[in-house]
Design a protein around this motif. Structure first.
Motif, PDB file in Angstrom:
ATOM      1  N   ILE A   1      16.179 -24.284   9.979  1.00  0.00           N
ATOM      2  CA  ILE A   1      16.839 -23.443  10.984  1.00  0.00           C
ATOM      3  C   ILE A   1      17.739 -24.301  11.869  1.00  0.00           C
ATOM      4  CG2 ILE A   1      16.445 -22.015  13.035  1.00  0.00           C
ATOM      5  CD1 ILE A   1      13.965 -20.886  11.590  1.00  0.00           C
ATOM      6  N   GLY A   2      17.264 -25.482  12.246  1.00  0.00           N
ATOM      7  CA  GLY A   2      18.086 -26.397  13.045  1.00  0.00           C
ATOM      8  C   GLY A   2      19.338 -26.811  12.300  1.00  0.00           C
ATOM      9  N   TYR A   3      19.163 -27.100  11.000  1.00  0.00           N
ATOM     10  CA  TYR A   3      20.314 -27.471  10.169  1.00  0.00           C
ATOM     11  C   TYR A   3      21.308 -26.322  10.088  1.00  0.00           C
ATOM     12  CZ  TYR A   3      23.071 -28.354   5.989  1.00  0.00           C
ATOM     13  OH  TYR A   3      24.110 -28.505   5.107  1.00  0.00           O
ATOM     14  N   LEU A   4      20.806 -25.114   9.863  1.00  0.00           N
ATOM     15  CA  LEU A   4      21.690 -23.945   9.768  1.00  0.00           C
ATOM     16  C   LEU A   4      22.386 -23.675  11.099  1.00  0.00           C
ATOM     17  CD1 LEU A   4      19.547 -21.541   7.564  1.00  0.00           C
ATOM     18  CD2 LEU A   4      21.584 -22.804   6.895  1.00  0.00           C
ATOM     19  N   ASP A   5      21.673 -23.866  12.220  1.00  0.00           N
ATOM     20  CA  ASP A   5      22.304 -23.701  13.538  1.00  0.00           C
ATOM     21  C   ASP A   5      23.429 -24.722  13.737  1.00  0.00           C
ATOM     22  OD1 ASP A   5      20.742 -21.552  14.248  1.00  0.00           O
ATOM     23  OD2 ASP A   5      19.300 -22.746  15.412  1.00  0.00           O
ATOM     24  N   ALA A   6      23.166 -25.972  13.354  1.00  0.00           N
ATOM     25  CA  ALA A   6      24.192 -27.007  13.488  1.00  0.00           C
ATOM     26  C   ALA A   6      25.388 -26.703  12.589  1.00  0.00           C
ATOM     27  CB  ALA A   6      23.607 -28.379  13.149  1.00  0.00           C
ATOM     28  N   ALA A   7      25.121 -26.262  11.356  1.00  0.00           N
ATOM     29  CA  ALA A   7      26.209 -25.921  10.432  1.00  0.00           C
ATOM     30  C   ALA A   7      27.012 -24.739  10.967  1.00  0.00           C
ATOM     31  CB  ALA A   7      25.657 -25.613   9.046  1.00  0.00           C
ATOM     32  N   THR A   8      26.318 -23.752  11.530  1.00  0.00           N
ATOM     33  CA  THR A   8      27.000 -22.585  12.102  1.00  0.00           C
ATOM     34  C   THR A   8      27.876 -23.005  13.281  1.00  0.00           C
ATOM     35  OG1 THR A   8      25.164 -21.156  11.440  1.00  0.00           O
ATOM     36  CG2 THR A   8      26.649 -20.304  13.114  1.00  0.00           C
ATOM     37  N   ALA A   9      27.377 -23.902  14.127  1.00  0.00           N
ATOM     38  CA  ALA A   9      28.161 -24.384  15.265  1.00  0.00           C
ATOM     39  C   ALA A   9      29.417 -25.112  14.789  1.00  0.00           C
ATOM     40  CB  ALA A   9      27.306 -25.302  16.141  1.00  0.00           C
ATOM     41  N   LYS A  10      29.282 -25.919  13.727  1.00  0.00           N
ATOM     42  CA  LYS A  10      30.456 -26.610  13.187  1.00  0.00           C
ATOM     43  C   LYS A  10      31.461 -25.617  12.623  1.00  0.00           C
ATOM     44  CE  LYS A  10      28.370 -31.064  12.130  1.00  0.00           C
ATOM     45  NZ  LYS A  10      28.024 -32.033  11.089  1.00  0.00           N
ATOM     46  N   ILE A  11      30.975 -24.586  11.972  1.00  0.00           N
ATOM     47  CA  ILE A  11      31.868 -23.560  11.415  1.00  0.00           C
ATOM     48  C   ILE A  11      32.595 -22.831  12.543  1.00  0.00           C
ATOM     49  CG2 ILE A  11      31.919 -21.345  10.195  1.00  0.00           C
ATOM     50  CD1 ILE A  11      29.650 -22.473   8.418  1.00  0.00           C
ATOM     51  N   ILE A  12      31.878 -22.504  13.605  1.00  0.00           N
ATOM     52  CA  ILE A  12      32.503 -21.823  14.755  1.00  0.00           C
ATOM     53  C   ILE A  12      33.541 -22.720  15.409  1.00  0.00           C
ATOM     54  CG2 ILE A  12      32.041 -20.957  17.088  1.00  0.00           C
ATOM     55  CD1 ILE A  12      29.372 -19.854  15.967  1.00  0.00           C
ATOM     56  N   ASP A  13      33.209 -24.016  15.577  1.00  0.00           N
ATOM     57  CA  ASP A  13      34.180 -24.958  16.156  1.00  0.00           C
ATOM     58  C   ASP A  13      35.434 -25.061  15.279  1.00  0.00           C
ATOM     59  OD1 ASP A  13      32.482 -25.425  18.261  1.00  0.00           O
ATOM     60  OD2 ASP A  13      31.733 -27.355  17.495  1.00  0.00           O
ATOM     61  N   GLY A  14      35.217 -25.130  13.980  1.00  0.00           N
ATOM     62  CA  GLY A  14      36.361 -25.201  13.060  1.00  0.00           C
ATOM     63  C   GLY A  14      37.216 -23.943  13.118  1.00  0.00           C
ATOM     64  N   ALA A  15      36.560 -22.781  13.181  1.00  0.00           N
ATOM     65  CA  ALA A  15      37.306 -21.523  13.276  1.00  0.00           C
ATOM     66  C   ALA A  15      38.080 -21.450  14.583  1.00  0.00           C
ATOM     67  CB  ALA A  15      36.352 -20.339  13.144  1.00  0.00           C
TER      68      ALA A  15
ATOM     69  N   ALA B   1      43.293 -21.723  17.404  1.00  0.00           N
ATOM     70  CA  ALA B   1      44.209 -22.337  18.360  1.00  0.00           C
ATOM     71  C   ALA B   1      45.470 -22.823  17.657  1.00  0.00           C
ATOM     72  CB  ALA B   1      43.516 -23.505  19.077  1.00  0.00           C
ATOM     73  N   LEU B   2      45.320 -23.417  16.474  1.00  0.00           N
ATOM     74  CA  LEU B   2      46.496 -23.861  15.711  1.00  0.00           C
ATOM     75  C   LEU B   2      47.361 -22.683  15.309  1.00  0.00           C
ATOM     76  CD1 LEU B   2      44.991 -26.641  13.431  1.00  0.00           C
ATOM     77  CD2 LEU B   2      46.654 -26.934  15.252  1.00  0.00           C
ATOM     78  N   ARG B   3      46.707 -21.590  14.930  1.00  0.00           N
ATOM     79  CA  ARG B   3      47.460 -20.393  14.543  1.00  0.00           C
ATOM     80  C   ARG B   3      48.285 -19.875  15.719  1.00  0.00           C
ATOM     81  NH1 ARG B   3      45.247 -14.436  13.451  1.00  0.00           N
ATOM     82  NH2 ARG B   3      47.179 -13.539  12.691  1.00  0.00           N
ATOM     83  N   SER B   4      47.687 -19.861  16.911  1.00  0.00           N
ATOM     84  CA  SER B   4      48.416 -19.413  18.102  1.00  0.00           C
ATOM     85  C   SER B   4      49.605 -20.313  18.391  1.00  0.00           C
ATOM     86  CB  SER B   4      47.490 -19.388  19.313  1.00  0.00           C
ATOM     87  OG  SER B   4      46.539 -18.366  19.195  1.00  0.00           O
ATOM     88  N   ARG B   5      49.408 -21.617  18.290  1.00  0.00           N
ATOM     89  CA  ARG B   5      50.513 -22.543  18.540  1.00  0.00           C
ATOM     90  C   ARG B   5      51.624 -22.354  17.516  1.00  0.00           C
ATOM     91  NH1 ARG B   5      47.685 -28.168  18.876  1.00  0.00           N
ATOM     92  NH2 ARG B   5      49.821 -28.875  18.594  1.00  0.00           N
ATOM     93  N   ILE B   6      51.247 -22.137  16.264  1.00  0.00           N
ATOM     94  CA  ILE B   6      52.260 -21.913  15.219  1.00  0.00           C
ATOM     95  C   ILE B   6      53.025 -20.625  15.487  1.00  0.00           C
ATOM     96  CG2 ILE B   6      52.546 -21.346  12.767  1.00  0.00           C
ATOM     97  CD1 ILE B   6      50.284 -23.385  12.219  1.00  0.00           C
ATOM     98  N   GLU B   7      52.327 -19.570  15.913  1.00  0.00           N
ATOM     99  CA  GLU B   7      53.003 -18.302  16.220  1.00  0.00           C
ATOM    100  C   GLU B   7      53.961 -18.466  17.399  1.00  0.00           C
ATOM    101  OE1 GLU B   7      49.837 -15.514  16.783  1.00  0.00           O
ATOM    102  OE2 GLU B   7      49.571 -15.182  14.630  1.00  0.00           O
TER     103      GLU B   7
END
Length: 105
Positions: A19-33, A38-44
């Motif tokens: 569960i800790g691993y999945l929470d950490a992986a989910t946090a990394k996915i959210i940070d990446g998204a 933010a990059l998409r907004s800057r490009i727009e």
């Protein structure tokens, strides 16, 4: 740890670490998204700025072309007027050459 190695049935005692691993992986996915968003907004924003810049450059070039065409039109009309006056002068001179000679005496 990897998603492929998670096996709750074979190792139920590691459930908390899974569960800790999945929470950490989910946090990394959210940070990446969030970073991608933010990059998409800057490009727009840059894309809209570029569109606006291109539009204003097109308008500016159009105005310059119109101004050049107006100047050339005025120059052409002036040359045509000079040509008309020269033609009229020649017609007057040819119609009564004696009157022209008397002007120079």
């Amino acid at each position: 740890m990897d998603f492929d190695t998670i096996d709750i049935v074979a190792q139920p005692e590691l459930t908390d670490s899974y569960i800790g691993y999945l929470d950490a992986a989910t946090a990394k996915i959210i940070d990446g998204a969030a970073a991608l968003g933010a990059l998409r907004s800057r490009i727009e924003i840059q894309s809209e700025f570029t569109r606006t810049l291109i539009d204003s450059l097109d308008k500016g070039v159009g105005r310059l072309v119109d101004a050049d065409m107006n100047a050339e039109s005025v120059r052409l009309k002036a040359l045509q007027a000079q040509q008309d006056l020269a033609t009229q002068s020649l017609q007057i001179a040819n119609s009564s050459p004696q009157a022209i000679l008397s002007l120079f005496r």
